[in-house]
Write a protein that holds these residues in place. Structure first.
Motif, PDB file in Angstrom:
ATOM      1  N   ALA A 118     -13.020  -8.399  -1.253  1.00 34.84           N
ATOM      2  CA  ALA A 118     -13.020  -8.509   0.218  1.00 34.84           C
ATOM      3  C   ALA A 118     -11.626  -8.145   0.724  1.00 34.84           C
ATOM      4  CB  ALA A 118     -13.392  -9.923   0.622  1.00 34.84           C
ATOM      5  N   GLY A 154      -9.827 -12.027   0.654  1.00 29.26           N
ATOM      6  CA  GLY A 154     -10.225 -12.030  -0.770  1.00 29.26           C
ATOM      7  C   GLY A 154      -9.163 -12.564  -1.700  1.00 29.26           C
ATOM      8  N   LYS A 206       0.851  -1.207   0.000  1.00 28.60           N
ATOM      9  CA  LYS A 206       0.000   0.000   0.000  1.00 28.60           C
ATOM     10  C   LYS A 206       0.884   1.252   0.000  1.00 28.60           C
ATOM     11  CE  LYS A 206      -2.253  -0.938   3.896  1.00 28.60           C
ATOM     12  NZ  LYS A 206      -1.780  -2.241   4.402  1.00 28.60           N
ATOM     13  N   PHE A 207       2.056   1.136   0.605  1.00 27.22           N
ATOM     14  CA  PHE A 207       3.012   2.258   0.660  1.00 27.22           C
ATOM     15  C   PHE A 207       2.313   3.521   1.189  1.00 27.22           C
ATOM     16  CE2 PHE A 207       4.058  -0.645  -2.856  1.00 27.22           C
ATOM     17  CZ  PHE A 207       5.142  -1.249  -2.264  1.00 27.22           C
ATOM     18  N   VAL A 256      15.471  -2.481   8.861  1.00 27.07           N
ATOM     19  CA  VAL A 256      14.768  -1.196   9.049  1.00 27.07           C
ATOM     20  C   VAL A 256      13.559  -1.486   9.939  1.00 27.07           C
ATOM     21  CG1 VAL A 256      13.711   0.797   7.963  1.00 27.07           C
ATOM     22  CG2 VAL A 256      15.395  -0.511   6.680  1.00 27.07           C
ATOM     23  N   ILE A 286      10.686  -0.527  11.196  1.00 30.08           N
ATOM     24  CA  ILE A 286       9.573   0.438  11.155  1.00 30.08           C
ATOM     25  C   ILE A 286       8.409  -0.177  10.386  1.00 30.08           C
ATOM     26  CG2 ILE A 286      10.253   1.566   8.995  1.00 30.08           C
ATOM     27  CD1 ILE A 286       8.756   3.314  12.118  1.00 30.08           C
ATOM     28  N   ARG A 342     -10.925   1.797   2.410  1.00 30.12           N
ATOM     29  CA  ARG A 342      -9.864   1.389   3.349  1.00 30.12           C
ATOM     30  C   ARG A 342      -8.841   2.510   3.519  1.00 30.12           C
ATOM     31  NH1 ARG A 342      -5.647  -2.477   0.859  1.00 30.12           N
ATOM     32  NH2 ARG A 342      -5.181  -0.487  -0.191  1.00 30.12           N
ATOM     33  N   GLU A 367      -8.206  -2.126  -5.807  1.00 28.84           N
ATOM     34  CA  GLU A 367      -8.757  -3.295  -5.112  1.00 28.84           C
ATOM     35  C   GLU A 367     -10.245  -3.131  -4.791  1.00 28.84           C
ATOM     36  OE1 GLU A 367      -5.792  -3.089  -1.927  1.00 28.84           O
ATOM     37  OE2 GLU A 367      -4.766  -4.808  -2.796  1.00 28.84           O
ATOM     38  N   SER A 394       7.793  -9.449   3.001  1.00 27.87           N
ATOM     39  CA  SER A 394       8.378  -9.675   4.327  1.00 27.87           C
ATOM     40  C   SER A 394       7.313 -10.196   5.284  1.00 27.87           C
ATOM     41  CB  SER A 394       9.035  -8.386   4.847  1.00 27.87           C
ATOM     42  OG  SER A 394       8.052  -7.430   5.092  1.00 27.87           O
ATOM     43  N   GLU A 395       6.186 -10.676   4.710  1.00 28.79           N
ATOM     44  CA  GLU A 395       5.083 -11.200   5.536  1.00 28.79           C
ATOM     45  C   GLU A 395       5.060 -12.736   5.470  1.00 28.79           C
ATOM     46  OE1 GLU A 395       3.326  -9.130   7.278  1.00 28.79           O
ATOM     47  OE2 GLU A 395       3.877  -7.251   6.287  1.00 28.79           O
ATOM     48  N   ARG A 434      12.062  -7.505  10.362  1.00 25.82           N
ATOM     49  CA  ARG A 434      12.325  -6.054  10.215  1.00 25.82           C
ATOM     50  C   ARG A 434      13.590  -5.655  10.976  1.00 25.82           C
ATOM     51  NH1 ARG A 434       6.598  -4.616   8.846  1.00 25.82           N
ATOM     52  NH2 ARG A 434       6.304  -6.469   7.577  1.00 25.82           N
TER      53      ARG A 434
HETATM   54  N1  LIG Z   1      -7.735  -8.798  -0.430  1.00 27.94           N
HETATM   55  C1  LIG Z   1      -6.854  -9.771  -0.171  1.00 27.94           C
HETATM   56  O1  LIG Z   1      -7.207 -10.865   0.205  1.00 27.94           O
HETATM   57  C2  LIG Z   1      -5.385  -9.512  -0.340  1.00 27.94           C
HETATM   58  C3  LIG Z   1      -4.473 -10.544  -0.261  1.00 27.94           C
HETATM   59  C4  LIG Z   1      -3.129 -10.269  -0.386  1.00 27.94           C
HETATM   60  C5  LIG Z   1      -2.696  -8.983  -0.571  1.00 27.94           C
HETATM   61  N2  LIG Z   1      -3.614  -7.975  -0.642  1.00 27.94           N
HETATM   62  C6  LIG Z   1      -3.165  -6.569  -0.855  1.00 27.94           C
HETATM   63  O2  LIG Z   1      -1.769  -6.513  -0.993  1.00 27.94           O
HETATM   64  C7  LIG Z   1      -1.274  -5.314  -0.425  1.00 27.94           C
HETATM   65  C8  LIG Z   1      -0.329  -5.679   0.699  1.00 27.94           C
HETATM   66  O3  LIG Z   1       0.049  -4.531   1.328  1.00 27.94           O
HETATM   67  P1  LIG Z   1       0.770  -4.445   2.749  1.00 27.94           P
HETATM   68  O4  LIG Z   1      -0.257  -4.137   3.733  1.00 27.94           O
HETATM   69  O5  LIG Z   1       1.666  -5.615   2.986  1.00 27.94           O
HETATM   70  O6  LIG Z   1       1.598  -3.134   2.336  1.00 27.94           O
HETATM   71  P2  LIG Z   1       2.715  -2.305   3.007  1.00 27.94           P
HETATM   72  O7  LIG Z   1       2.779  -1.106   2.172  1.00 27.94           O
HETATM   73  O8  LIG Z   1       2.507  -2.192   4.456  1.00 27.94           O
HETATM   74  O9  LIG Z   1       4.048  -3.191   2.771  1.00 27.94           O
HETATM   75  C9  LIG Z   1       4.539  -3.479   1.498  1.00 27.94           C
HETATM   76  C10 LIG Z   1       5.614  -4.561   1.593  1.00 27.94           C
HETATM   77  O10 LIG Z   1       6.711  -4.070   2.370  1.00 27.94           O
HETATM   78  C11 LIG Z   1       7.007  -4.975   3.408  1.00 27.94           C
HETATM   79  N3  LIG Z   1       7.539  -4.216   4.559  1.00 27.94           N
HETATM   80  C12 LIG Z   1       6.874  -3.381   5.390  1.00 27.94           C
HETATM   81  N4  LIG Z   1       7.688  -2.865   6.316  1.00 27.94           N
HETATM   82  C13 LIG Z   1       8.923  -3.392   6.081  1.00 27.94           C
HETATM   83  C14 LIG Z   1      10.196  -3.256   6.711  1.00 27.94           C
HETATM   84  N5  LIG Z   1      10.369  -2.474   7.782  1.00 27.94           N
HETATM   85  N6  LIG Z   1      11.245  -3.931   6.194  1.00 27.94           N
HETATM   86  C15 LIG Z   1      11.087  -4.740   5.105  1.00 27.94           C
HETATM   87  N7  LIG Z   1       9.903  -4.914   4.464  1.00 27.94           N
HETATM   88  C16 LIG Z   1       8.838  -4.248   4.951  1.00 27.94           C
HETATM   89  C17 LIG Z   1       5.668  -5.645   3.708  1.00 27.94           C
HETATM   90  O11 LIG Z   1       5.846  -6.875   4.361  1.00 27.94           O
HETATM   91  C18 LIG Z   1       5.123  -5.815   2.304  1.00 27.94           C
HETATM   92  O12 LIG Z   1       5.712  -6.958   1.704  1.00 27.94           O
HETATM   93  C19 LIG Z   1      -2.494  -4.540   0.081  1.00 27.94           C
HETATM   94  O13 LIG Z   1      -2.892  -3.636  -0.916  1.00 27.94           O
HETATM   95  C20 LIG Z   1      -3.527  -5.655   0.289  1.00 27.94           C
HETATM   96  O14 LIG Z   1      -4.864  -5.196   0.169  1.00 27.94           O
HETATM   97  C21 LIG Z   1      -4.936  -8.214  -0.525  1.00 27.94           C
END
Ligand SMILES: NC(=O)c1ccc[n+]([C@@H]2O[C@H](COP(=O)([O-])OP(=O)(O)OC[C@H]3O[C@@H](n4cnc5c(N)ncnc54)[C@H](O)[C@@H]3O)[C@@H](O)[C@H]2O)c1
Length: 318
Positions: A97, A102, A21-22, A153, A155, A53, A93, A127-128, A150
């Motif tokens: 859901a 979703g 989402k950044f 970094v 955060i 959202r 998106e 990183s999840e 993490r």
């Molecule tokens: N609707 C669904 O079922 C579904 C399923 C999967 C993904 N998604 C979408 O995918 C996107 C996932 O976004 P997010 O919430 O993970 O975004 P985010 O912007 O929080 O993170 C983006 C990426 O950076 C990584 N990251 C965050 N902080 C970090 C750190 N300190 N060091 C290293 N890596 C780091 C996260 O793990 C992720 O891989 C969203 O838009 C979500 O809606 C939706």
């Protein structure tokens, strides 16, 4: 010989994906993206956005204004402008859901974007840890986990949304101008020093009225100087440019001696009419705090004025 090399390089051409989402872009994201980019030939970033959202994330935050999709897209574009193998796409998106409910619909939406751009991914970076098996299942690709703890970094975007100014150094450099608090401190003679003092205290930028400075330097006898209408417009345009330039390097907050509401007010007083350019600047370039000399008593000491203003600025940052 050349043809054979081309075929083998196509076969090994690695394409990676990063999702996020950044909101906002931070140094952890950049670390993830750079580590990913260094392991593939091409990296595609999919910027996920969903109106409701995103609004809720903003409402639950302490960010000064809501970043639009175009802001988030530009932060990525500017940050990776010299990384020619990194491409960014917006992933709407809407109607899906929300995470993590979703996966099927969401992965279908992702695939439709990838198809449109003829992108066939070989690896997904995240990183999840909890998403790894889902990515493997829905995309049939390899998945690489990067710094799940993490460590490099430490955060999250959530922490930045909650306390952007305490986590300033984690915010991506290209995203920082969006968060800068703009503070105008307006007054004459002794009081005109105050915004310069505050800029020093906050280790940041001060933007004076460049046009007035220019006029003062150009004309010896400026005691009876009267500005005409076009002077006001030149003054406003130059000021907008200088504020923009200063916001690129400012530290959390930026101080100036002039805001556009005040400038428009001066114009209206001088000419008994409004001006559309000044009106637009007033509306599109709001200030977070405007402090006037007249807000203080004549008998207030310089020290008490500064201390009072410091309290107001601190309120803006916490
Ligand atoms: N609707 C669904 O079922 C579904 C399923 C999967 C993904 N998604 C979408 O995918 C996107 C996932 O976004 P997010 O919430 O993970 O975004 P985010 O912007 O929080 O993170 C983006 C990426 O950076 C990584 N990251 C965050 N902080 C970090 C750190 N300190 N060091 C290293 N890596 C780091 C996260 O793990 C992720 O891989 C969203 O838009 C979500 O809606 C939706």
């Amino acid at each position: 010989m050349t043809g054979i090399m081309n075929i083998s390089s196509v076969a090994t051409h690695q394409i990676g994906l990063v999702f996020g989402k950044f909101y906002p872009l931070h140094c952890g994201h950049i670390y993830l993206i750079e580590k990913a980019a260094s392991q593939v030939d091409e990296l595609h970033i999919l910027l996920g956005c969903e109106q409701n959202r995103d609004l809720k994330l903003f409402q639950d935050s302490h960010m000064p204004r809501q970043p639009g999709v175009e802001d988030r897209f530009l932060w990525l574009q500017k940050t990776f402008k010299n990384r020619h193998n990194v491409h960014t796409h917006v992933l709407d998106e809407a109607g899906i859901a929300s995470y993590p409910n979703g996966w099927q619909d969401w992965s279908d939406r992702v695939k439709s974007i990838l198809d449109k751009h003829h992108v066939v991914p070989s690896v997904i970076f995240t990183s999840e840890p909890q998403d790894v098996e889902h990515y493997k299942h829905y995309f049939q690709t390899a998945v690489k986990l990067i710094d799940a703890d993490r460590d490099f970094v430490n955060i999250s975007a959530t922490k930045i949304r909650q306390q952007p100014y305490d986590n300033w150094h984690f915010i991506a450099q290209k995203a920082r101008p969006f968060f800068i608090k703009r503070i105008a401190i307006i007054g004459r003679s002794e009081f005109s020093k105050v915004p310069k003092q505050l800029a020093n205290i906050y280790n940041t930028e001060y933007v004076g009225n460049g046009y007035v400075n220019y006029i003062n330097c150009s004309y010896q006898d400026n005691a009876n100087l009267v500005f005409n209408k076009s002077d006001y417009i030149s003054m406003a345009k130059l000021h907008a440019e200088r504020l923009h330039a200063a916001s690129l390097s400012a530290n959390r907050v930026l101080f100036t001696s002039l805001d556009f509401r005040t400038l428009h007010h001066y114009y209206q007083t001088a000419f008994q009419s409004s001006n559309t350019i000044l009106q637009e600047l007033e509306e599109n370039y709001p200030f977070d705090l405007i402090i006037n000399e007249t807000d203080f008593d004549d008998c207030d000491s310089a020290l008490s004025v500064v201390e009072e203003i410091l309290k107001m600025v601190e309120k803006q940052l916490h």
